[in-house]
Write a protein that holds these residues in place. Structure first.
Motif: not given
Ligand SMILES: Cc1ncc(COP(=O)(O)O)c(C=O)c1O
Length: 420
Positions: A88, A123-125, A127, A180, A183-184, A213, A215-216
């Motif tokens: 974040l 959801s993450w992209s 945000k 992203c 997307e987790t 991103d 991350s996952s």
């Protein structure tokens, strides 16, 4: 004296499919546990008890950097930053730094509007795009996955269908294009299971930095780092404990954020400035030393004992990619052969190899609860979907074994036979 026998037995009976934080290699954890009491580089003092400026920590940090560089084959013109604040914080830091870089490069004024283009595939992209808007950068959605999926993130259109504006010569380019990779929450991945739906690099102006991103799905497959301006990843899936975030940034994007203020950039906290971090080798303040230490152990184990053999001349991360393909295929096969009893929430071709998301019997919540309970009784933990979308999600990161995933696939079959 702690005796880890019981804990190790409990771990052997547990298949941890939490989405993050998530399981880490046991050998790394055992070494870390012992090193909390007395670290071999500083006998009598634990790794969490020594200075981040000590030689003992410097050795750990240098080795972690070198191992990460060799696993991802990071080119020399990229810096690796070890930052705090998770994914974040990077939603903001990417925007703030690239806004400053772009404004400086084009000598803009405060009245000029800067744009970032966002492929919103989950959801993450989403945000991240919202955060850019909060921070005064216009986030233009070049993909709106939710709209395409009838209110659900489930697909990634091919690049030719992206809403990429054709710019006139006098129009300003975006400061960056953002996406992203995995997307987790929604289980949607570029280049997902059995597919080659990659990010459309060739359609992006080479002058525009691409921000990703990861991350996952970080360290789950080889990546051509040279295609990116910035890659970032929170550690807490495939790399280590929460508390550290890797940022890989191309050197020409590092900018003096204080000087950028004259071009209309907002002042940025020093801790969020990539240049400050790079100039201080990520030791601008006290870094999360223990988390970095665990990352160093995980990186070493990925290099020294990959889950499948490393073929000659293959990229160092290719065994992890094969491993992820193999594990996710077990679950997607169980879904696809269920005649609709299980339904994947992501379209084929963009199905995540890290987070397998599905519903049971059209979203029957009672059956789903029952499945989660039965999984838990078998030691399979964390298969509930993200609270925002419900359903089921099996997160099968690097440290989840093939046998563990097989156990879930077996449960999916017996559960279906009973309830279909
Ligand atoms: C792909 C992705 N991006 C960003 C985040 C947010 O990360 P954090 O909780 O570290 O801020 C997550 C969290 O799970 C994630 O999976």
């Amino acid at each position: 004296m702690a005796d880890f026998t019981k804990q190790i037995e409990q771990r052997a009976q547990t298949i941890n499919m939490n989405a993050g934080p998530s399981p880490l290699p046991q050998d790394a954890l055992l070494t870390a546990a012992a090193s909390l009491l007395s670290f071999q580089g500083s006998p009598g003092m634990g790794i969490a008890e020594i200075s981040h400026r000590s030689k003992a920590f410097a050795d750990v940090f240098n080795e972690a950097n070198a191992d990460l560089r060799s696993l991802l084959e990071i080119p020399d013109n990229y810096k690796v930053l070890w930052m705090q604040g998770g994914g974040l914080t990077q939603f903001a830091a990417t925007v703030l730094n690239l806004n400053a870089w772009y404004r400086t490069k084009h000598q803009l004024s405060a009245a000029d509007q800067v744009e970032g283009w966002y492929a919103v595939t989950g959801s993450w992209s989403k945000k991240a795009a919202d955060e850019a808007t909060r921070l005064g950068v216009k986030a233009r959605k070049v993909v709106d996955g939710k709209k395409l999926g009838g209110g659900k993130f489930r697909s990634i259109p091919p690049g030719r269908e992206w809403d990429l504006p054709q710019l006139e010569e006098n129009q300003r380019k975006p400061a960056f294009v953002y996406y992203c990779d995995n997307e987790t929450v929604d289980g949607v991945e570029f280049g997902g299971q059995g597919s080659d739906t990659e990010f459309p690099f060739s359609q992006i102006d080479p002058e525009v930095p691409i921000v990703c991103d990861m991350s996952s799905n970080f360290l789950s497959r080889p990546v051509d780092v040279s295609k990116y301006g910035i890659i970032y990843a929170g550690a807490q899936k495939n790399l280590g404990p929460a508390g550290v975030t890797i940022v890989i940034v191309r050197e020409d994007l590092l900018v003096n954020v204080d000087e950028a203020v004259q071009y209309g950039s907002a002042p940025i906290p020093s801790m969020l400035s990539y240049k400050v971090m790079a100039d201080d080798n990520s030791l601008f303040n006290t870094p999360p030393t223990f988390a970095i230490y665990v990352c160093s152990l995980v990186l070493r184990s990925l290099l020294e004992s990959p889950p499948l053999p490393l073929a000659a001349s293959a990229a160092p991360l290719s065994p992890l990619s094969d491993f992820a393909d193999k594990k996710s295929a077990l679950l997607y096969t169980a879904i696809d052969e269920s005649a609709g009893f299980y339904a994947g929430t992501a379209d084929k071709g963009v199905r995540s190899r890290m987070n397998v998301t599905f519903r049971i019997n059209g979203g029957d919540e009672d059956l789903e609860k029952d499945f989660i309970k039965q999984a838990s009784d078998l030691g399979i933990k964390g298969v509930n979907g993200h609270r925002s979308v419900g359903g089921l999600r099996a997160s099968i990161y690097n440290a989840v074994s093939l046998e563990g995933v097989q156990r879930l696939a077996d449960l999916m079959r017996t559960f279906r036979e009973k309830h279909a």
